[in-house]
Design a protein around this motif. Structure first.
Motif, short mmCIF file in Angstrom:
data_model
loop_
_atom_site.label_atom_id
_atom_site.label_comp_id
_atom_site.label_asym_id
_atom_site.label_seq_id
_atom_site.Cartn_x
_atom_site.Cartn_y
_atom_site.Cartn_z
N CYS A 66 57.63 0.00 35.98
CA CYS A 66 59.04 -0.28 35.67
C CYS A 66 59.47 -1.65 36.19
O CYS A 66 60.16 -2.39 35.49
N LEU A 67 59.02 -1.99 37.39
CA LEU A 67 59.40 -3.28 37.97
C LEU A 67 58.80 -4.45 37.19
O LEU A 67 59.48 -5.43 36.91
N GLU A 68 57.55 -4.31 36.83
CA GLU A 68 56.89 -5.41 36.09
C GLU A 68 57.52 -5.58 34.71
O GLU A 68 57.67 -6.68 34.20
N ARG A 69 57.90 -4.46 34.13
CA ARG A 69 58.54 -4.51 32.82
C ARG A 69 59.91 -5.17 32.92
O ARG A 69 60.27 -6.01 32.09
N ALA A 70 60.66 -4.77 33.94
CA ALA A 70 61.99 -5.35 34.14
C ALA A 70 61.86 -6.84 34.40
O ALA A 70 62.66 -7.64 33.89
N ARG A 71 60.84 -7.22 35.16
CA ARG A 71 60.64 -8.62 35.46
C ARG A 71 60.33 -9.41 34.19
O ARG A 71 60.84 -10.51 33.96
N PHE A 72 59.52 -8.84 33.33
CA PHE A 72 59.16 -9.48 32.06
C PHE A 72 60.42 -9.68 31.20
O PHE A 72 60.64 -10.74 30.64
N GLU A 73 61.25 -8.63 31.15
CA GLU A 73 62.47 -8.70 30.34
C GLU A 73 63.44 -9.75 30.91
O GLU A 73 64.13 -10.44 30.17
N ARG A 74 63.50 -9.82 32.23
CA ARG A 74 64.48 -10.66 32.90
C ARG A 74 64.08 -12.14 32.89
O ARG A 74 64.93 -13.02 32.87
N THR A 75 62.79 -12.39 32.94
CA THR A 75 62.32 -13.78 33.01
C THR A 75 62.65 -14.51 31.72
O THR A 75 62.31 -14.06 30.63
N ARG A 76 63.36 -15.62 31.85
CA ARG A 76 63.75 -16.39 30.67
C ARG A 76 62.78 -17.53 30.46
O ARG A 76 62.40 -18.20 31.41
N ALA A 77 62.44 -17.77 29.21
CA ALA A 77 61.64 -18.95 28.89
C ALA A 77 62.56 -20.17 28.95
O ALA A 77 63.77 -20.04 28.74
N GLN A 78 62.00 -21.33 29.25
CA GLN A 78 62.80 -22.57 29.28
C GLN A 78 62.75 -23.23 27.91
O GLN A 78 61.71 -23.23 27.26
N SER A 79 63.87 -23.80 27.51
CA SER A 79 63.86 -24.56 26.25
C SER A 79 63.22 -25.91 26.51
O SER A 79 63.34 -26.45 27.60
N CYS A 80 62.53 -26.41 25.51
CA CYS A 80 61.96 -27.75 25.68
C CYS A 80 61.88 -28.45 24.32
O CYS A 80 62.19 -27.88 23.31
#
Lengths: 225, 311
Positions: free
Chosen positions: B297-311
């Motif tokens: 659950c934590l790893e999944r939440a972390r994946f969902e929460r992590t935002r990619a940076q625009s470039c």
């Protein structure tokens, strides 16, 4: 019946310590129940000789919830009719040409090759498990008079459709593969056809009978030599 | 249909979606990406469906020519990547044009790189999945690894904005890992001393590590099982044959087997294990089923929460 943890998202149900027609029928009934009642959280099921592996979706249920539902779904499965399961007949072209190990098995048992062929057809087998390769069904149990250990050196290439014996099990090779079982004949029925629905003529818990056919019938049913 | 043409297939490049589920009853294994974390990021950075078909490039050596304009990303193992000979950053979406040449060299850290194209490769599913399992001759283009001259069809279309995963968010591939294990299956058949040996020793990856299983060597461990019936094997299961050396069963494992198992490595850690090379070391850590769920659950939440940076 005992439910144990297998992994992070998997439980395994042990129905008995040994396999039997009754246990196999019970497992087939369990598969149907779980598919029917727990479809929303089940990812895959692996029925085998005396167990059922239940793989679930961790995002749709945790261990505690799934275990509880599994327990409820399997309650009352002790009284399953062991004659349950579909009866499937598989044609076999037996003989020296199609079964290079017939003579060896006959010699071991002190009987004739014709006896081996007759005894192999007398039994009604149960599909205990499917695995090893797509469509490979383990059928049991073979009469002790024709049971034979695996070859010391497996063959590099066993043809598709080869009907084989290893210890007290028999099977039909679903595709060309290496193999160490004793070959006694060839079956023209495709045991695994990826483009057909269903892709297998049998499932775990079904009953199988073998029926001798002639070389000509084997060819006309699509068999290859 | 347009897409990419394979010039050099590399050692082992396979088309995969998330895997084949619901076909174990036919004896078909799961397949799917060994490192689902890098695979998921590849699709996520391109805005693809989570199950879109990507290329898993084991060890590298891949050269593709594009005959379509699209956007791509390469995640996973660190490898020298090039677009028309110029250095290409990983974990960052880029545009390719028809006529461009894309190369993934040999991995320097980690072993599995993932190449995703916008919209995914267009591969007809077999038993509900495009995943290639070579042993079963199922999935991919022809049930086999990529061959020179293969055409990889895809829809094309460039992204309007590009994105990258920040360096500190990327997985680090080293030469050791801790593998968390949920005890299960025949674990009771391994007595206290055997369990202690198993969970306190260091194991080394042998040369015999492939998509079916990773064979390790180290302290031998023995169970008191005398013969057992074949039973279903789940992902990550640790099988201990008579020689006492553990095998961690991976995506292409056989669906049933008759060796005693001490428990199963959680998926988050088989992903890390799959990025290690022979000679790397691992140790096993016993965790509870509750902890295993928490990690998921934590790893999944972390994946969902992590935002990619625009470039």
């Amino acid at each position: 019946m005992r439910i144990e943890i297998a992994g992070q998202n998997a439980l395994i149900v042990y129905f008995a310590d040994r396999t039997s027609a009754a246990v196999s029928a019970q497992i087939q009934a369990a598969v149907a129940r779980v598919q029917d009642r727990m479809r929303d959280c089940i990812v895959d099921l692996v029925p085998s000789y005396a167990s059922l592996l239940v793989i679930f979706d961790l995002d749709r249920g945790d261990y505690f919830a799934v275990r509880k539902r599994l327990h409820a779904a399997l309650t009352g499965l002790d009284r399953v009719d062991s004659a349950a399961g579909e009866l499937v007949t598989l044609p076999v072209y037996y003989g020296a040409e199609s079964g290079p190990d017939l003579e060896v098995i006959a010699e071991r048992g002190g009987i004739s090759a014709a006896d081996v062929i007759a005894i192999h057809q007398q039994q009604e087998y149960r599909v205990y498990a499917i695995g090893f390769a797509p469509g490979f069904a383990y059928l049991g149990e073979v009469d002790e008079r024709i049971a034979a250990p695996r070859l010391a050196t497996p063959r590099q290439k066993v043809p598709r459709g080869a009907v084989a014996i290893a210890d007290r099990q028999t099977a039909v090779y679903p595709s060309v593969s290496p193999g160490g079982w004793n070959l006694i004949g060839l079956c023209p029925t495709r045991m695994f056809d990826p483009v057909k629905t269903p892709s297998m003529p049998v499932k775990v818990g079904d009953r199988v009978r073998f029926e001798a056919i002639s070389r000509d019938d084997y060819i006309s049913l699509g068999g290859e030599l | 249909m347009s897409g990419f043409i394979v010039r050099q297939p590399g050692l082992l490049s396979l088309l995969h979606d998330r895997g084949r589920y619901g076909a174990h009853n036919l004896g078909l294994t799961t397949g799917g990406p060994l490192d689902f974390i890098a695979f998921d990021w590849a699709n996520r950075l391109l805005g693809n469906d989570a199950n879109a078909t990507c290329l898993e490039v084991s060890f590298g050596g891949l050269t593709l020519d594009a005959d379509i304009a699209t956007s791509v990303v390469i995640t996973g193992a660190e490898a020298p990547c090039k677009l028309n000979g110029a250095e290409l950053p990983q974990w960052q979406t880029v545009d390719v044009a028809a006529g461009d040449r894309l190369e993934i060299g040999f991995a320097s850290r980690g072993t599995r790189a993932y190449l995703a194209v916008r919209g995914g490769f267009d591969i007809a599913p077999s038993f509900g999945s495009s995943s290639t399992v070579v042993r079963e001759k199922i999935g991919g283009l022809h049930g086999d690894k990529l061959q020179p001259g293969d055409r990889l069809p895809c829809g094309g279309g460039k992204l309007s904005t590009h994105s990258r995963l920040a360096e500190n968010e990327r997985p680090q591939y080293g030469d050791s890992a801790s593998l968390r294990v949920v005890p299960g299956y025949q674990q009771a058949a391994f007595d206290e001393l055997q369990q202690w040996r198993f969970f306190s020793s260091e194991y080394r990856l042998t040369e015999r590590c492939d998509r079916m299983g990773f064979r390790l060597e180290g302290e031998t461990v023995h169970s008191n099982m005398v013969g057992m019936l074949s039973e279903g094997i789940c992902h990550g299961a640790i099988q201990i044959p008579a020689d006492g050396q553990p095998i961690v069963l991976m995506n292409d494992r056989q669906t049933i087997g008759g060796y005693p198992k001490i428990g199963s490595v959680i998926a988050e850690d088989t992903a890390r294990l799959s990025q290690l090379s022979p000679g790397a070391t691992v140790h096993f850590e016993k965790i509870s089923i509750e902890q295993a769920h928490n990690i998921h659950c934590l790893e999944r939440a972390r994946f969902e929460r992590t935002r990619a940076q625009s470039c």
